[in-house]
Enzyme design. Structure first.
Site, PDB file in Angstrom:
ATOM      1  N   GLU A 117       0.824  -1.218   0.000  1.00  0.00           N
ATOM      2  CA  GLU A 117       0.000   0.000   0.000  1.00  0.00           C
ATOM      3  C   GLU A 117       0.856   1.266   0.000  1.00  0.00           C
ATOM      4  O   GLU A 117       0.391   2.336   0.394  1.00  0.00           O
ATOM      5  CB  GLU A 117      -0.957   0.015   1.205  1.00  0.00           C
TER       6      GLU A 117
ATOM      7  N   HIS B 295      -2.619   1.722   8.520  1.00  0.00           N
ATOM      8  CA  HIS B 295      -3.701   0.928   7.930  1.00  0.00           C
ATOM      9  C   HIS B 295      -3.894  -0.351   8.738  1.00  0.00           C
ATOM     10  O   HIS B 295      -2.927  -1.089   8.970  1.00  0.00           O
ATOM     11  CB  HIS B 295      -3.349   0.576   6.483  1.00  0.00           C
TER      12      HIS B 295
ATOM     13  N   HIS C  44      -6.787  -3.762   9.734  1.00  0.00           N
ATOM     14  CA  HIS C  44      -7.990  -4.536   9.391  1.00  0.00           C
ATOM     15  C   HIS C  44      -8.836  -4.703  10.645  1.00  0.00           C
ATOM     16  O   HIS C  44      -8.746  -5.712  11.342  1.00  0.00           O
ATOM     17  CB  HIS C  44      -7.597  -5.893   8.810  1.00  0.00           C
TER      18      HIS C  44
ATOM     19  N   GLU D  29     -16.774  10.935  23.664  1.00  0.00           N
ATOM     20  CA  GLU D  29     -15.444  11.422  23.286  1.00  0.00           C
ATOM     21  C   GLU D  29     -15.216  11.443  21.769  1.00  0.00           C
ATOM     22  O   GLU D  29     -14.308  12.131  21.290  1.00  0.00           O
ATOM     23  CB  GLU D  29     -14.368  10.518  23.902  1.00  0.00           C
TER      24      GLU D  29
ATOM     25  N   HIS E  35     -12.789  -3.889   4.014  1.00  0.00           N
ATOM     26  CA  HIS E  35     -11.334  -4.044   4.078  1.00  0.00           C
ATOM     27  C   HIS E  35     -10.732  -3.527   5.397  1.00  0.00           C
ATOM     28  O   HIS E  35     -10.072  -4.274   6.099  1.00  0.00           O
ATOM     29  CB  HIS E  35     -10.692  -3.352   2.866  1.00  0.00           C
TER      30      HIS E  35
HETATM   31  O1  2HA Z   1      -1.577  -7.063   3.265  1.00  0.00           O
HETATM   32  O2  2HA Z   1      -3.364  -4.812   4.383  1.00  0.00           O
HETATM   33  O3  2HA Z   1      -4.190  -3.771   2.120  1.00  0.00           O
HETATM   34  C1  2HA Z   1      -1.419  -5.728   3.537  1.00  0.00           C
HETATM   35  C2  2HA Z   1      -2.715  -5.057   3.401  1.00  0.00           C
HETATM   36  C3  2HA Z   1      -3.177  -4.683   2.066  1.00  0.00           C
HETATM   37 ZN    ZN Z   2      -5.300  -4.063   4.018  1.00  0.00          ZN
END
Ligand code: 2HA
Ligand code: ZN
Length: 273
Positions: free
Chosen positions: A115, A139, A141, A169, A210
């Site tokens: 990414e 990032h 998940h 909050e 995602h």
């Molecule tokens: O594998 O999270 O979006 C890495 C990620 C791709």
């Molecule tokens: Zn991801």
């Protein structure tokens, strides 16, 4: 000094491990990047062994000659703490902001996160928008936010308002709100463009089905932002699991009072009746 002895590297590794412990990084899921301060680069420069220049696939002239600490493509957050030289690396961008080279880590042919386009484009937008204050792009998940992207309309207004209502909050922690990117193929230029467009307005961009991208000035505030958003989503999942409608909630005028008391500006587009 050795890169791994520097506080910024320790903070980066701790954040990766914290995210793993939260359950946000199955297998190689998620990625983290930090725009390194010039004085920090200076401190650890003796530890660099620069590799060859490679294309980033995007243009970020606003980040020319900057250095980033990044997690590696296909690497596991779970392993960062025990094997940082393999799991993460430092990269340098060239004069044009179109090419990078690895200067530390990502041992044995490792590459920066898949990414990287979204990370770099978000960094460029945030650097411009905050006079250089923002340095972290994260990032993860996050399961509860992901679950909500199957049942709520994929609209910034709906996600922001629903999350704000889940904890007093929340509007103080993310007063600008959150943006939502519809499902797209990850890892490329197109999703990077969509995400960085939202980052002009928000510190949080949700990727439907995602996960989340979050931005902030440092590791604590960026991890805290991710944690706050995901916890609000967890509460909403619990509420919706008990019954379809709320018996009572925080009202638009309550948010206006809160904004006044806490000195934050809450855009009226989120305070609909
Ligand atoms: O594998 O999270 O979006 C890495 C990620 C791709
Ligand atoms: Zn991801």
């Amino acid at each position: 000094m050795r890169l791994l002895d520097a506080d910024f590297a320790k903070g980066f590794i701790r954040m990766c491990n914290d995210g793993w412990e939260q359950g946000w990084h199955e297998r190689n899921g998620g990625n983290l990047s930090y725009r390194v301060k010039p004085e920090e680069v200076e401190m650890v420069k003796e530890d660099f062994t620069p590799g060859d220049w490679q294309p980033t696939g995007i243009k970020v002239p606003g980040l020319a000659r900057e250095y980033f600490l990044v997690t590696g493509s296909g690497k596991y957050f779970r392993n960062v703490i025990i094997n940082p030289e393999d799991s993460m690396g430092m990269i340098e961008l060239d004069d044009t902001g179109e090419r990078y080279r690895i200067v530390w880590g990502l041992a044995d042919g490792g590459r920066p996160t898949s990414e990287l386009p979204t990370h770099l484009m978000n960094h460029e937008v945030k650097k411009m928008a905050t006079g250089g204050a923002y340095r972290v792009i994260y990032h993860a998940h996050t399961p509860n936010i992901i679950a909500l992207t199957f049942v709520l309309p994929l609209k910034d207004e709906v996600f922001t308002r629903e999350l704000w209502e889940m904890a007093t909050e929340c509007p103080v922690v993310f007063p600008a709100g959150v943006g939502v990117v519809p499902w797209m193929v990850p890892g490329g230029r197109e999703i990077a463009i969509e995400t960085s467009r939202l980052m002009k307005e928000y510190d949080v961009a949700i990727w439907a089905h995602h996960g989340i991208f979050a931005a902030g000035v440092d590791f604590d505030s960026t991890f805290g932002l991710m944690h706050t958003v995901e916890k609000a989503a967890e509460i909403l999942v619990k509420v919706l699991s008990i019954q379809k409608t709320k018996l009572q909630t925080i009202q638009p005028d309550d948010f206006r009072k809160l904004a006044k008391e806490f000195g934050v500006t809450l855009p009226e587009k989120f305070l609909y009746e």
